[in-house]
Design a protein around this motif. Structure first.
Motif, PDB file in Angstrom:
ATOM      1  N   ALA A  80       0.838  -1.202   0.000  1.00 14.54           N
ATOM      2  CA  ALA A  80       0.000   0.000   0.000  1.00 14.54           C
ATOM      3  C   ALA A  80       0.868   1.245   0.000  1.00 14.54           C
ATOM      4  CB  ALA A  80      -0.909   0.015   1.231  1.00 14.54           C
ATOM      5  N   SER A  84      -0.551   5.011  -5.483  1.00 14.60           N
ATOM      6  CA  SER A  84      -0.856   3.603  -5.727  1.00 14.60           C
ATOM      7  C   SER A  84      -1.709   3.384  -6.980  1.00 14.60           C
ATOM      8  CB  SER A  84      -1.554   3.006  -4.503  1.00 14.60           C
ATOM      9  OG  SER A  84      -2.689   3.767  -4.142  1.00 14.60           O
ATOM     10  N   GLY A 125       3.028   0.115   5.258  1.00 15.81           N
ATOM     11  CA  GLY A 125       2.438  -0.513   4.083  1.00 15.81           C
ATOM     12  C   GLY A 125       3.076  -1.816   3.667  1.00 15.81           C
ATOM     13  N   HIS A 157      -0.227  -6.385   9.005  1.00 16.77           N
ATOM     14  CA  HIS A 157      -0.883  -5.791   7.844  1.00 16.77           C
ATOM     15  C   HIS A 157      -1.756  -6.812   7.123  1.00 16.77           C
ATOM     16  CE1 HIS A 157      -0.361  -3.170   3.967  1.00 16.77           C
ATOM     17  NE2 HIS A 157      -1.607  -3.190   4.401  1.00 16.77           N
ATOM     18  N   ILE A 173      -5.820  -6.701   6.468  1.00 15.45           N
ATOM     19  CA  ILE A 173      -6.488  -6.833   5.172  1.00 15.45           C
ATOM     20  C   ILE A 173      -7.534  -7.929   5.231  1.00 15.45           C
ATOM     21  CG2 ILE A 173      -6.170  -7.471   2.752  1.00 15.45           C
ATOM     22  CD1 ILE A 173      -3.387  -6.169   2.902  1.00 15.45           C
ATOM     23  N   VAL A 182      -9.321  -4.268   1.520  1.00 15.35           N
ATOM     24  CA  VAL A 182      -8.342  -3.281   1.080  1.00 15.35           C
ATOM     25  C   VAL A 182      -8.953  -1.882   1.173  1.00 15.35           C
ATOM     26  CG1 VAL A 182      -7.117  -4.867  -0.426  1.00 15.35           C
ATOM     27  CG2 VAL A 182      -9.013  -3.524  -1.343  1.00 15.35           C
ATOM     28  N   HIS A 198      -4.295   0.807  -1.198  1.00 15.65           N
ATOM     29  CA  HIS A 198      -3.697  -0.485  -1.508  1.00 15.65           C
ATOM     30  C   HIS A 198      -3.496  -0.621  -3.018  1.00 15.65           C
ATOM     31  CE1 HIS A 198      -4.868  -1.815   2.620  1.00 15.65           C
ATOM     32  NE2 HIS A 198      -3.721  -2.461   2.476  1.00 15.65           N
TER      33      HIS A 198
END
Length: 241
Positions: free
Chosen positions: A33, A84, A177, A183, A187, A192, A196
């Motif tokens: 991310a 992203s 990220g 992490h 998720i 997300v 992301h």
């Protein structure tokens, strides 16, 4: 003349009459991310900041201190950011090249030579026509590239800390990220969020059988925070700060 080996690349070009040398590096190729951030940093001949090294070798507090020293002592510093959604459109390699190009374009002075961390570079609008060399491990070998690695890393960390408040629950301020267990579990729990990277290949490995985005390098291996490829693995064990 300063005899520090980190100045070897800059001094070699200065002796050839090339004065405006910029070091370039990036942060954030591997995370699940957030943006990829590049920095370009130039120093006057003979200028040196003690303690500058590959950002990955420095604790966060020291990086913050050196960031301020670099910005005060640099002849010019530029930052390039690719978010992203654009990474998804371009792929991470091309997005990295674009971030580097934007970093050079943000410099107050146009460099006459570029020293770039890594093994490849594709010039863009701002860097077209500027001679360059790529140096594998340049952030640990070349002063200006090391400075750029610090500027890029601190800038990106600050962005991810801000995103932590905008998208609570993922822990972005802690892992920035990268694909840590925390992490991946977030998720699995939350899904997300807008920062992301959607095009990162889906791999199993999140608790509960859910899928998790895991970035692949060109050889098919998983990319960790230190830039290494780990092939034939089903989970990403990146090292957060």
């Amino acid at each position: 003349m300063n005899s520090n080996p980190m100045l070897h690349y800059e001094q070699t070009h200065h002796r050839r009459g090339i004065r405006l040398v910029a070091g370039i590096d990036e942060a954030g190729r591997g995370p699940l991310a957030g943006p990829v951030v590049a920095a370009a940093v130039m120093f006057e001949e003979g200028k040196f900041v003690d303690g500058v090294d590959d950002s990955k070798r420095l604790p966060p507090a020291r990086r913050e201190e050196l960031f301020d020293e670099i910005m005060v002592n640099a002849a010019a510093a530029g930052i390039g950011i690719v978010e992203s959604d654009q990474i998804d459109r371009l792929n991470i390699l091309n997005a990295t090249f674009l971030a580097m190009d934007r970093a050079v374009g943000a410099l107050a002075l146009r460099p006459t030579y570029l020293i770039i961390d890594g093994n490849r570079f594709r010039p863009g609008e701002a860097t077209k026509g500027i001679p360059f060399v790529t140096v594998v491990g340049g952030d640990g070998l070349c002063f200006s590239v090391a400075a750029a690695s610090i500027v890029a890393k601190v800038t990106r960390d600050r962005i991810m800390t801000k995103y932590d408040t905008e998208f609570p629950g993922f822990g972005f301020a802690r892992h920035k990220g990268y694909g840590t267990v925390e992490h991946r579990e977030a998720i699995a729990r939350l899904g997300v969020c807008p920062i992301h990277r959607r095009t990162f290949t889906m791999k199993s490995g999140v608790r509960g059988g859910n899928a998790c985005c895991v970035p692949l390098m060109e050889d098919g291996g998983l990319r960790t925070e230190d830039g290494r490829s780990e092939r034939n693995r089903t989970s990403l064990r990146a090292r957060p700060d």
